[in-house]
Write an enzyme that holds these catalytic residues in place. Structure first.
Site, PDB file in Angstrom:
ATOM      1  N   HIS A   1      38.123  42.139  23.279  1.00 33.20           N
ATOM      2  CA  HIS A   1      36.747  41.713  23.041  1.00 33.20           C
ATOM      3  C   HIS A   1      36.490  40.391  23.759  1.00 33.20           C
ATOM      4  CE1 HIS A   1      33.114  40.301  21.086  1.00 33.20           C
ATOM      5  NE2 HIS A   1      33.763  39.219  20.680  1.00 33.20           N
TER       6      HIS A   1
ATOM      7  N   ASP B   1      18.948  35.586  52.529  1.00 32.93           N
ATOM      8  CA  ASP B   1      19.914  36.299  51.701  1.00 32.93           C
ATOM      9  C   ASP B   1      20.991  35.295  51.335  1.00 32.93           C
ATOM     10  OD1 ASP B   1      21.955  38.271  50.712  1.00 32.93           O
ATOM     11  OD2 ASP B   1      20.510  39.703  51.510  1.00 32.93           O
TER      12      ASP B   1
ATOM     13  N   TRP C   1      42.610  36.239  23.569  1.00 32.30           N
ATOM     14  CA  TRP C   1      42.083  36.148  24.946  1.00 32.30           C
ATOM     15  C   TRP C   1      42.730  35.008  25.714  1.00 32.30           C
ATOM     16  CZ3 TRP C   1      39.202  32.481  27.747  1.00 32.30           C
ATOM     17  CH2 TRP C   1      38.839  31.332  27.030  1.00 32.30           C
TER      18      TRP C   1
ATOM     19  N   SER D   1      37.217  37.632  42.401  1.00 36.48           N
ATOM     20  CA  SER D   1      35.785  37.874  42.458  1.00 36.48           C
ATOM     21  C   SER D   1      35.017  36.581  42.215  1.00 36.48           C
ATOM     22  CB  SER D   1      35.417  38.930  41.422  1.00 36.48           C
ATOM     23  OG  SER D   1      34.072  38.820  41.071  1.00 36.48           O
ATOM     24  N   SER D   2      35.448  35.823  41.215  1.00 32.98           N
ATOM     25  CA  SER D   2      34.732  34.580  40.903  1.00 32.98           C
ATOM     26  C   SER D   2      34.854  33.569  42.024  1.00 32.98           C
ATOM     27  CB  SER D   2      35.299  33.934  39.651  1.00 32.98           C
ATOM     28  OG  SER D   2      35.018  34.698  38.542  1.00 32.98           O
TER      29      SER D   2
ATOM     30  N   HIS E   1      38.815  24.913  29.451  1.00 33.52           N
ATOM     31  CA  HIS E   1      37.649  24.125  29.078  1.00 33.52           C
ATOM     32  C   HIS E   1      36.571  24.135  30.161  1.00 33.52           C
ATOM     33  CE1 HIS E   1      35.097  21.869  26.534  1.00 33.52           C
ATOM     34  NE2 HIS E   1      34.766  21.223  27.634  1.00 33.52           N
TER      35      HIS E   1
ATOM     36  N   GLU F   1      36.015  26.463  32.004  1.00 36.80           N
ATOM     37  CA  GLU F   1      35.457  27.808  31.863  1.00 36.80           C
ATOM     38  C   GLU F   1      34.296  27.833  30.866  1.00 36.80           C
ATOM     39  OE1 GLU F   1      35.692  30.684  33.207  1.00 36.80           O
ATOM     40  OE2 GLU F   1      34.907  32.050  31.684  1.00 36.80           O
TER      41      GLU F   1
ATOM     42  N   TYR G   1      32.210  25.615  30.359  1.00 35.42           N
ATOM     43  CA  TYR G   1      31.020  25.102  31.039  1.00 35.42           C
ATOM     44  C   TYR G   1      30.574  25.992  32.174  1.00 35.42           C
ATOM     45  CZ  TYR G   1      30.905  21.372  27.881  1.00 35.42           C
ATOM     46  OH  TYR G   1      30.796  20.697  26.718  1.00 35.42           O
TER      47      TYR G   1
ATOM     48  N   SER H   1      16.282  25.620  31.619  1.00 37.30           N
ATOM     49  CA  SER H   1      15.511  24.569  32.281  1.00 37.30           C
ATOM     50  C   SER H   1      14.408  25.120  33.175  1.00 37.30           C
ATOM     51  CB  SER H   1      16.429  23.684  33.129  1.00 37.30           C
ATOM     52  OG  SER H   1      17.442  23.145  32.337  1.00 37.30           O
TER      53      SER H   1
ATOM     54  N   HIS I   1      41.954  19.172  23.837  1.00 34.05           N
ATOM     55  CA  HIS I   1      41.342  19.237  22.505  1.00 34.05           C
ATOM     56  C   HIS I   1      41.502  20.634  21.891  1.00 34.05           C
ATOM     57  CE1 HIS I   1      37.247  20.127  24.615  1.00 34.05           C
ATOM     58  NE2 HIS I   1      37.865  21.245  24.364  1.00 34.05           N
ATOM     59  N   HIS I   2      41.971  21.570  22.691  1.00 34.98           N
ATOM     60  CA  HIS I   2      42.293  22.884  22.128  1.00 34.98           C
ATOM     61  C   HIS I   2      43.708  22.920  21.577  1.00 34.98           C
ATOM     62  CE1 HIS I   2      38.666  24.864  23.664  1.00 34.98           C
ATOM     63  NE2 HIS I   2      38.770  24.010  24.659  1.00 34.98           N
TER      64      HIS I   2
ATOM     65  N   THR J   1      25.450  15.938  27.253  1.00 34.86           N
ATOM     66  CA  THR J   1      24.861  17.101  26.598  1.00 34.86           C
ATOM     67  C   THR J   1      23.637  16.683  25.804  1.00 34.86           C
ATOM     68  OG1 THR J   1      27.113  17.944  26.379  1.00 34.86           O
ATOM     69  CG2 THR J   1      25.392  19.115  25.193  1.00 34.86           C
TER      70      THR J   1
ATOM     71  N   LYS K   1      20.634  16.253  27.941  1.00 31.62           N
ATOM     72  CA  LYS K   1      19.967  17.511  28.260  1.00 31.62           C
ATOM     73  C   LYS K   1      19.091  17.975  27.109  1.00 31.62           C
ATOM     74  CE  LYS K   1      22.571  19.845  31.591  1.00 31.62           C
ATOM     75  NZ  LYS K   1      21.521  20.205  32.298  1.00 31.62           N
TER      76      LYS K   1
ATOM     77  N   ARG L   1      41.559  32.737  11.780  1.00 38.84           N
ATOM     78  CA  ARG L   1      41.022  33.738  12.696  1.00 38.84           C
ATOM     79  C   ARG L   1      42.146  34.662  13.144  1.00 38.84           C
ATOM     80  NH1 ARG L   1      40.659  30.283  18.374  1.00 38.84           N
ATOM     81  NH2 ARG L   1      39.815  32.209  19.204  1.00 38.84           N
TER      82      ARG L   1
HETATM   83  C1  HEM Z   1      29.529  19.141  22.915  1.00 42.66           C
HETATM   84  C2  HEM Z   1      30.173  20.130  23.448  1.00 42.66           C
HETATM   85  C3  HEM Z   1      31.473  20.759  22.918  1.00 42.66           C
HETATM   86  C4  HEM Z   1      32.503  20.212  22.233  1.00 42.66           C
HETATM   87  C5  HEM Z   1      32.644  18.766  21.803  1.00 42.66           C
HETATM   88  C6  HEM Z   1      33.479  21.268  21.997  1.00 42.66           C
HETATM   89  C7  HEM Z   1      34.689  21.106  21.342  1.00 42.66           C
HETATM   90  C8  HEM Z   1      35.581  22.126  21.071  1.00 42.66           C
HETATM   91  C9  HEM Z   1      36.862  21.958  20.455  1.00 42.66           C
HETATM   92  C10 HEM Z   1      37.445  20.640  20.025  1.00 42.66           C
HETATM   93  C11 HEM Z   1      37.447  23.183  20.348  1.00 42.66           C
HETATM   94  C12 HEM Z   1      38.828  23.510  19.809  1.00 42.66           C
HETATM   95  C13 HEM Z   1      38.787  23.935  18.399  1.00 42.66           C
HETATM   96  C14 HEM Z   1      40.112  24.449  17.946  1.00 42.66           C
HETATM   97  O1  HEM Z   1      40.659  25.385  18.568  1.00 42.66           O
HETATM   98  O2  HEM Z   1      40.612  23.926  16.921  1.00 42.66           O
HETATM   99  C15 HEM Z   1      36.538  24.123  20.888  1.00 42.66           C
HETATM  100  C16 HEM Z   1      36.773  25.491  20.959  1.00 42.66           C
HETATM  101  C17 HEM Z   1      36.031  26.344  21.738  1.00 42.66           C
HETATM  102  N1  HEM Z   1      34.855  26.038  22.406  1.00 42.66           N
HETATM  103 FE1  HEM Z   1      33.903  24.240  22.363  1.00 42.66          FE
HETATM  104  N2  HEM Z   1      33.020  22.414  22.527  1.00 42.66           N
HETATM  105  C18 HEM Z   1      31.806  22.146  23.114  1.00 42.66           C
HETATM  106  C19 HEM Z   1      31.024  23.028  23.796  1.00 42.66           C
HETATM  107  C20 HEM Z   1      31.387  24.325  24.082  1.00 42.66           C
HETATM  108  C21 HEM Z   1      30.677  25.207  24.978  1.00 42.66           C
HETATM  109  C22 HEM Z   1      29.437  24.829  25.743  1.00 42.66           C
HETATM  110  C23 HEM Z   1      31.342  26.376  24.977  1.00 42.66           C
HETATM  111  C24 HEM Z   1      31.025  27.661  25.725  1.00 42.66           C
HETATM  112  C25 HEM Z   1      29.920  28.025  26.248  1.00 42.66           C
HETATM  113  C26 HEM Z   1      32.468  26.253  24.102  1.00 42.66           C
HETATM  114  C27 HEM Z   1      33.373  27.263  23.875  1.00 42.66           C
HETATM  115  C28 HEM Z   1      34.489  27.142  23.098  1.00 42.66           C
HETATM  116  C29 HEM Z   1      35.441  28.206  22.877  1.00 42.66           C
HETATM  117  C30 HEM Z   1      35.416  29.597  23.522  1.00 42.66           C
HETATM  118  C31 HEM Z   1      36.388  27.722  22.013  1.00 42.66           C
HETATM  119  C32 HEM Z   1      37.530  28.482  21.387  1.00 42.66           C
HETATM  120  C33 HEM Z   1      38.676  28.695  22.255  1.00 42.66           C
HETATM  121  C34 HEM Z   1      39.718  29.524  21.559  1.00 42.66           C
HETATM  122  O3  HEM Z   1      40.531  28.966  20.846  1.00 42.66           O
HETATM  123  O4  HEM Z   1      39.712  30.746  21.739  1.00 42.66           O
HETATM  124  N3  HEM Z   1      32.466  25.007  23.580  1.00 42.66           N
HETATM  125  N4  HEM Z   1      35.393  23.456  21.341  1.00 42.66           N
HETATM  126 CU   LIG Z   2      37.226  22.925  25.208  1.00 45.99          CU
END
Ligand code: HEM
Ligand SMILES: [Cu+2]
Lengths: 289, 535
Positions: B86, B115, B151, B178-179, B262, B264, B266, B277, B311-312, B337, B340, B459
């Protein structure tokens, strides 16, 4: 250079090419090779069929696709505007390659600075591997056999000289091209290829030496892993580069390129310099320090 | 001095979207061999929708299993395979291709280019995707099934998986190729194909966000390719990248992965910012507030995104100095952010607003994405994250940014540009239904997951204690509703294609970029063969 800036300098026509079947053929070939590899890696030699088929299709596709592009280029379809696109494209392609290598250098640094010292820390010594001490080159605490690391000042140093000189010879070839001196161009371009091939031969000898005399293998822990993966990927890039240089050599021979219009040559030269710089990083961090 | 496109030299100025002006191969071969950015954009968008449905089906399966405590339908292994696939399918198959589809359609017509810079490479970028998707989906049917590792494909679990893992690795390679090819193309197009007078600071913001996204892609995707390559050699060739006994380290994988991961997020968020926008000013009938600051904020986010990856990994065991660095760096991202978000709000301030479907989705984005940003900020704080890591709170966070953020923006974009692309209007009433149902069901699924996470529900586990049952039931019902609602979206699109009313040249009063002001509706097959004249 001033596109987007003024109407007067701009060429009116950007070459937007015809539909062609080569891209999907390329995808199909990669698909076959991927599938073949998966089958092979999981123990069925039938996988070779997929890899061979995919590779043949890939070769055919490259012949045709590049053939089309060369024909268009020689047919005068590419002006300065397209040329600038090629320059941007090639630059960022090389940048992406740099990032690919950066990942593997990261793994090397991580092993040397973080994981090996950590595995020799008090905690690990107490609970897991009492006798392990931190040192580099290291194959890690679980590795029993003796091996010798690859010294820097034998073949690798020679290889450094070879690649660095090839960087000079390709520049001489470029000067020949710009001055419209075909003989000079062909000679130095040929020298570059020769140096590249010599490099690859040295590397093959070095690998054989590692496997048979030093007991240094891909499976020799972190050292063997980073050594062979980094130099191996680099060697693969040198191989591709040498093939590209050869293609360019034949194109020069058949009179392609003009002093003011030869991006294919330059793109390959850029690529060659990139391979060169990666080698310097390898020499310093894999072999020397 | 006529600037014609080669193959179609003779005429090629037909006026319906497809067919008119097209003189290449017919039938399916047209789509297979095409070098036209509009055809390729369409392919990307349809591919993305199919993948959205595929990934969505897996989400339904996950929520079905979580409807009640205990094991209901799927064994835990299959459950893990569903969560893994997923995630991969939604990210690489649905969201990313959707925005590349927008890039293909929009960038040339927004900057006045004939083009994309590399039209054939563009075809290849797309046609790698279906093959990659095939590899991914195939992995379900191999012995041992698809990888059940999440994932993020963490070692050492990935080293132990069956051959489905190898298929996934090669799929990731193809997706990455591709990307990378796609983004090289986009960078070159934006830098080199602009019409005279279209200076960088006049670019529509959507183009800017894509330029920056493309840089993120060329820098991040090769690193992911490296990470999965290391996994592959650890699996089959006895290397020790992630093997501690050999001096390697499984934590290394996490660092490399999140160095890609990370940026990714963005890569997914920035094009969404770009779409929003464009949409907000159009329906506020005011220019975008703080254009230049938007450009700088986007760049700042992109640069910062490369120094916050750990931070992950707060709970993986890193020195406290490391945690502090990554915490401060992460919270810094909140500043651009915030810039914006305030700019978007200021754009709407005192505007004469109307609420057609694209605007609704954009406003929905604004509210919910901001909420996701706030939960992100919470997660960026080490002491809090240690509690919340790997709980449903994280799931709620990233769905707020990726579904309510990226996906809502994609819907906004489709409704916004659909009339321009096809010359047909969608049914506004149904569009509004689509928005409100999506909005309600989305919050039903994910808002409650904050509570579950705060209460400690982990999770990626198919079972849970009884106490979590109510919230999980609500979430699952929301999920089924959400899934059905997306079929309504498909219906709206098909209906509009078949029998939509004819769209005027400029259906949205406030829209002012080149495609609205300089091109007929629908956009002809070849546009801007002669660059537009800009004052
Ligand atoms: C102010 C902006 C953001 C902050 C401060 C932030 C912070 C964080 C942090 C600290 C985690 C880790 C949480 C953990 O695993 O314990 C996390 C997870 C995640 N964030 Fe964000 N994030 C932000 C914006 C975004 C954006 C814009 C996206 C995607 C469009 C995003 C997608 C994700 C995803 C996919 C995860 C989970 C990854 C995983 O463990 O599978 N985040 N974020
Ligand atoms: Cu992140």
């Amino acid at each position: 250079m001033e596109h987007g800036a003024s109407t007067t300098t701009r060429q009116a026509h950007y070459h937007v090419p015809q539909p062609m079947p080569w891209p999907i053929m390329g995808s199909f070939s990669l698909f076959c090779m991927a599938l073949g590899s998966v089958i092979l890696f999981n123990g069925a030699s039938a996988g070779w069929t997929g890899i061979a088929l995919g590779f043949m299709v890939l070769l055919y596709m490259m012949f045709r696709w590049f053939g089309d592009v060369i024909r268009e280029s020689e047919g005068g379809k590419y002006g300065r505007w397209e040329d600038l696109s090629f320059r941007w494209g090639m630059s960022w392609f090389i940048f992406s390659e740099v990032m690919f290598f950066a990942g593997f250098f990261g793994a090397l640094f991580w092993a040397r600075v973080m994981s090996v010292p950590d595995l020799a820390s008090l905690e690990h010594n107490t609970y897991l591997w009492p006798n392990f001490t931190s040192h580099w080159p290291s194959a890690g605490p679980g590795f029993e056999e003796k091996f010798s690391p690859m010294g820097a000042w034998g073949l690798p140093a020679l290889n450094t000289v070879l690649l660095l000189s090839s960087g000079v010879t390709i520049t001489l070839a470029h000067w020949g091209l710009i001055a419209n001196q075909r003989g000079k161009l062909l000679f130095w371009q040929g020298m570059t290829i020769l140096l590249g091939v010599l490099f690859l031969i040295c590397q093959a000898v070095e690998y054989a030496h590692a496997y048979s005399d030093l007991n240094l293998k891909l499976t020799t822990g972190a050292y063997g892993t980073t050594f062979f993966m980094l130099t191996g990927f680099h060697g693969f890039h040198v191989t591709c580069g040498a093939i590209m240089l050869t293609v360019i050599w034949f194109r020069c021979l058949s009179g392609h390129f003009k002093p003011e219009h030869h991006f294919a040559f330059e793109g390959v030269a850029w690529y060659w310099h990139f391979v060169d710089v990666v080698w310097l990083g390898l020499f310093i961090f894999v072999y020397w320090l | 001095m006529s600037a014609v496109v080669d193959t179609h030299g003779h005429d090629g100025h037909g006026h319906d979207a497809h067919g008119g002006g097209y003189h290449g191969a017919g039938g399916i071969m047209r789509w297979v061999t095409t070098t036209n950015h509009k055809d390729i954009g369409t392919l990307y968008l349809w591919f993305s929708f199919i993948m959205f449905m595929t990934g969505g089906a897996m989400a339904m399966a996950i929520r079905l299993e979580l409807f009640s405590p205990g094991i209901q339908f799927f064994n835990p292994d299959l459950f893990n395979q569903f969560t893994t696939m997923h995630g991969l399918i939604m990210l690489f198959g649905a969201i990313m291709p959707a925005f590349v589809g927008f890039a293909n359609w929009q960038i040339p017509i927004m900057i006045g280019a004939p083009d994309m810079a590399f039209a054939r490479l563009n075809n290849w970028s797309f046609w790698l995707l279906p093959f990659a998707a095939t590899l991914l989906v195939m992995s379900f049917f191999t012995p041992g099934g698809a990888p059940g590792v999440g994932w993020t494909l963490y070692a050492p679990l990935t080293v132990q998986m069956g051959m489905g893992m190898d298929l996934t690795i090669f799929a990731v390679h193809l997706l990455g190729m591709s990307s990378i090819l796609g983004s090289i193309n986009i960078i070159t197009t934006i830098l080199n194909m602009r019409a005279p007078g279209m200076t960088m600071m006049r670019l529509p913001l959507f183009v800017w966000t894509w330029l920056i996204t493309a840089y993120l892609l060329v820098a991040a995707m090769p690193v992911l390719a490296g990470a999965v390559t290391m996994t592959l050699t650890d699996r089959h060739f006895g290397t020790s990248f992630f093997n501690a006994a050999g001096g390697g380290d499984p934590v290394l994988y996490q660092h490399i992965f999140w160095f890609f991961g990370h940026p990714e997020v963005y890569i997914i968020a920035l094009p969404a910012f770009g779409v929003v926008s464009q949409v907000l000013p159009a329906f506020s009938r005011k220019p975008l507030f703080g254009y230049a600051s938007m450009v700088y904020a986007t760049s700042a986010i992109a640069i910062l995104s490369f120094i916050v990856w750990a931070h992950h990994m707060y709970t993986v065991g890193m020195p406290v100095q490391g945690q502090l660095f990554f915490m401060y760096a992460t919270t810094l991202i909140a500043i651009p952010t915030g810039v914006k978000v305030f700019n978007w709000v200021a754009t709407m301030w005192k505007g004469s607003l109307t609420f057609e479907t694209p605007m609704l989705f954009a406003i929905g984005f604004l509210f919910l994405f901001t909420l996701g940003g706030f939960t992100g900020l919470m997660l960026s704080l080490v002491p809090i994250d240690i509690q919340l890591h790997d709980t449903y709170y994280v799931v709620a966070h990233f769905h707020y940014v990726m579904v309510a953020g990226a996906l809502f923006a994609a819907f906004a974009g489709v409704y916004f540009w659909f009339p321009k692309w096809t010359g047909k209007m969608y049914d506004e009433t149904l569009g509004q239904w689509h928005f409100w149902l999506t909005m309600i069901f989305f919050n039903m699924i994910f808002f409650v997951q904050h509570f579950l996470g705060l209460a400690g529900m982990p999770r990626r586990i198919p079972d849970y204690p009884l106490i979590f049952e109510t919230w999980n039931k609500i979430s699952s019902i929301g999920a089924f509703g959400f899934g059905l609602t997306q079929l309504l979206f498909l219906y709206i699109i098909l209906k509009a294609i078949r029998s939509g009313e004819k769209a005027p040249q400029k259906p949205w009063e406030g829209a002012d970029s080149l495609e609205w002001t300089h091109l007929p509706t629908p956009v002809p097959y070849h546009s801007f063969e002669t660059p537009p004249v800009l004052k």
